[in-house]
Write a protein that holds these residues in place. Structure first.
Motif, short mmCIF file in Angstrom:
data_model
loop_
_atom_site.label_atom_id
_atom_site.label_comp_id
_atom_site.label_asym_id
_atom_site.label_seq_id
_atom_site.Cartn_x
_atom_site.Cartn_y
_atom_site.Cartn_z
N HIS A 124 2.82 1.65 -3.31
CA HIS A 124 2.09 1.96 -4.65
C HIS A 124 0.93 2.96 -4.47
CE1 HIS A 124 4.37 -0.96 -6.85
NE2 HIS A 124 3.90 -1.89 -6.12
N ARG A 125 1.02 3.62 -3.01
CA ARG A 125 -0.12 4.58 -2.81
C ARG A 125 -1.49 4.24 -3.02
NH1 ARG A 125 1.81 9.66 -2.00
NH2 ARG A 125 0.16 10.61 -2.80
N LEU A 126 -1.70 3.01 -2.39
CA LEU A 126 -3.18 2.44 -2.40
C LEU A 126 -3.81 2.79 -1.12
CD1 LEU A 126 -1.98 -1.21 -3.65
CD2 LEU A 126 -2.82 0.85 -4.94
N ASP A 127 -5.21 2.96 -1.24
CA ASP A 127 -5.81 3.39 -0.23
C ASP A 127 -5.84 2.39 0.82
OD1 ASP A 127 -6.09 5.92 -1.06
OD2 ASP A 127 -8.38 5.82 -1.42
N ALA A 180 -5.71 -2.23 1.65
CA ALA A 180 -5.80 -3.73 1.39
C ALA A 180 -6.30 -4.66 2.45
CB ALA A 180 -4.06 -4.10 0.85
N TYR A 224 -14.79 4.08 -6.06
CA TYR A 224 -13.43 3.60 -6.59
C TYR A 224 -13.42 3.19 -7.97
CZ TYR A 224 -11.10 4.75 -2.38
OH TYR A 224 -10.45 5.43 -1.21
N CYS A 254 0.85 -1.16 -0.10
CA CYS A 254 0.05 -0.02 0.03
C CYS A 254 0.83 1.15 -0.08
CB CYS A 254 -1.09 0.01 1.42
SG CYS A 254 -2.53 -0.97 0.98
N ALA A 272 -9.86 -1.92 -8.83
CA ALA A 272 -9.18 -2.86 -7.76
C ALA A 272 -8.41 -4.12 -8.35
CB ALA A 272 -10.39 -3.15 -6.92
#
Length: 565
Positions: A447-450, A452, A541, A444, A544
């Motif tokens: 990769h700058r993911l909100d 997981a 979003y 997260c 995903a």
């Protein structure tokens, strides 16, 4: 650990049974009796649901994880947890702790200034620097002391990740809103040696400059390396700092004896997590911070154990020996500023020179201000007109090679082939969750993911429905939230079960990987409660993806299927 040193409320509760088994588990692990430790952890897992307090259950879960990490040598890729990228510091560091430190610094600096000071230099050692914190303070000081002509803030903070824009964002804000009188410079440390190196670069620029050294929950990290604390304090003295502000958690969690450290830290973090129920800031993010602290306190040793939190009495002795004396503080001045954040928190003055933050009478943090007992003579070239530090890009940003370093770290998590116990099913499952958590946290942040989540299914035949389809459920110990808006979604979604072939994770269970380019096109049946606000939010979003972790990741549980979404 003596029973007379244990909080009496703990002795009278289900929490004591859990605490007792955790202590016994720690002793079994230290003695190499992993079969005994596994049996105790199985007891803990069966007893925990009977504990009424959700926060006590969380503390027990995180201590069990820390003990298993210790037994198997599972270490997070970063000593310090990465900062979620969309948040203010008070959302990440429990808000009363953050506000307590901020207001302590404000009053200490205001008290130290006088009409003869034209320039202010703040050397800030904080886990996270926030430009606005200092900008508001400077505005207040300008009103009090109209003669203050310039302010230099030197931030010396850990590198939480190259992929966080926090440092650059602060610098941009300083340029845009700070005006010509404010300058922000940033240095990075990853070890106690780095702190010594950074502070050795600093010099007082002029005689009419006041120098403030500010430590917010970071000074204790120096204790991980022999002699580092003494070196840094000596450098602060050489610098001729006018005052040094220190804010630390108030506990003694640095015993070399694991049993003693385990007992003291369990009581301390039980109080911290109990106070989380007031929901100051964002509790999901605070959990990330304190979970990593617990892991470091219990699972690590040597230079890896950086969370060496000690009591004020211990710091007072150390600072006195280093040539510092305390500056008197007044708690009444703090209470007015903190009243909107406190409610059940207490602020009290101790020994006339330190301020204590407490929860129902139990200490949580302590703030104190110090000055050099015998200041160095202001001569011999101490004041120079050169810049305080080299303002090169390398001072505030990471090197280009760190992309490879971070990817290598992720590969190491995935490919770790540690041999785990063949007897301990409870230990192995906790260990699997711990490694899965490390994977999602790092992914997260990288990769700058909100967010997981980890879906798991145990057994090819034992966890199927009437149609013979495997059923996935969320492992809430292996989920990571990088955006506080997603915290409630994870809690709500964790109640549901997902059938093999359904949804993003269910499809990945069959095909090993599934990418959903447009979440709005998903079958509404994938979200059992489609009217929920949190479920409707996730459907806004764009995309995903989910990946099934194969046996090559060596999670050491033959009947475990895990899917990261």
């Amino acid at each position: 650990m003596r029973f007379d040193s244990i909080d009496q409320n703990l002795l009278r509760s289900m929490a004591f049974l859990l605490f007792f088994r955790l202590m016994a588990c720690g002793k079994a692990i230290e003695g190499g009796r992993l079969d005994v430790a596994d049996s105790l952890l199985a007891d803990i897992q069966s007893l925990a649901p009977k504990e009424e307090s959700i926060w006590t259950r969380k503390v027990v879960k995180y201590f069990a994880e820390a003990l298993v990490r210790r037994a198997y040598g599972i270490r997070p890729p970063c000593t310090l947890p990465p900062q979620p990228f969309q948040h203010e510091p008070h959302e990440y560091i429990f808000r009363p702790f953050y506000e307590f430190a901020k207001i302590t610094s404000k009053h200490a600096i205001a008290d130290a200034l006088n009409s003869g000071n034209k320039r202010l230099h703040i050397i800030d050692f904080s886990i996270i620097i926030e430009f606005w914190q200092w900008d508001y303070l400077i505005d207040d000081l300008q009103e009090l002391y109209g003669g203050l002509q310039s302010v230099l803030i030197t931030s010396i903070a850990p590198k939480l990740s190259k992929h966080s824009d926090h440092l650059r964002q602060n610098r941009d804000w300083a340029r845009q809103f700070g005006g010509t009188n404010l300058e922000l410079r940033q240095l990075i440390w990853n070890s106690p040696d780095d702190i010594v190196h950074c502070i050795s670069k600093l010099r007082r620029k002029r005689e009419d400059e006041i120098v403030v050294v500010n430590w917010n929950y970071t000074l204790h990290a120096l204790l991980a390396q022999d002699g580092a604390t003494e070196q840094v304090l000596s450098k602060v003295k050489d610098l001729g700092a006018d005052i040094m502000v220190i804010v630390e958690q108030e506990a003694n969690l640095n015993s070399p004896d694991l049993s003693e450290r385990l007992g003291q830290s369990f009581q301390y973090y039980s109080r911290v997590f109990e106070s989380l129920q007031k929901k100051y800031g964002r509790e999901a993010l605070c959990e990330i911070y304190f979970r990593r602290q617990i892991v470091n306190v219990v699972a690590c040793e040597g230079v890896d154990r950086v969370e060496r939190i000690e009591s004020f009495a211990q710091w007072q002795n150390r600072l006195s020996q280093a040539g510092f004396c305390p500056v008197p503080q007044k708690a009444d001045e703090f209470k007015e500023d903190l009243q909107c954040y406190l409610e059940d928190f207490g602020i009290e003055e101790k020994e006339r020179h330190n301020i204590l933050l407490s929860w129902h009478g139990c200490p949580l943090a302590v703030a104190s201000v110090w000055k050099v007992t015998d200041p160095p003579q202001l001569s011999g070239g101490l004041y120079t007109k050169q810049d305080t530090v080299d303002d090169s890009e390398g001072m505030w940003s990471s090197s280009e090679s760190e992309d490879d370093e971070e990817n290598d770290s992720l590969v190491c998590i995935m490919a770790d082939r540690s041999l785990w116990s063949t007897q301990g099913s409870s230990m192995n499952r906790i260990a699997a969750s711990a490694k899965l958590y490390d994977i999602v946290e790092y992914t997260c942040h990288l990769h700058r993911l909100d967010q997981a989540v980890t879906w798991i299914s145990y057994g090819q035949d034992g966890n199927t429905n009437s149609k013979g389809k495997r059923i996935l459920c969320i492992d809430d110990s292996a989920c990571y939230v990088n955006n506080w808006l997603m915290g409630a979604f994870v809690d709500e979604y964790a109640r549901y079960r997902l059938e093999e072939g359904k949804g993003i994770a269910g499809k990945a269970l069959q095909s090993n990987i599934h990418i959903q380019h447009d979440i709005s096109l998903l079958d509404p049946a994938v979200f059992p409660d489609d009217n929920s606000v949190n479920i409707r939010w996730i459907r806004t979003y764009h995309a995903a993806f989910a990946i099934r972790l194969t046996r090559s990741t060596r999670l050491s549980i033959s009947d475990l299927d895990a899917v990261e979404e």
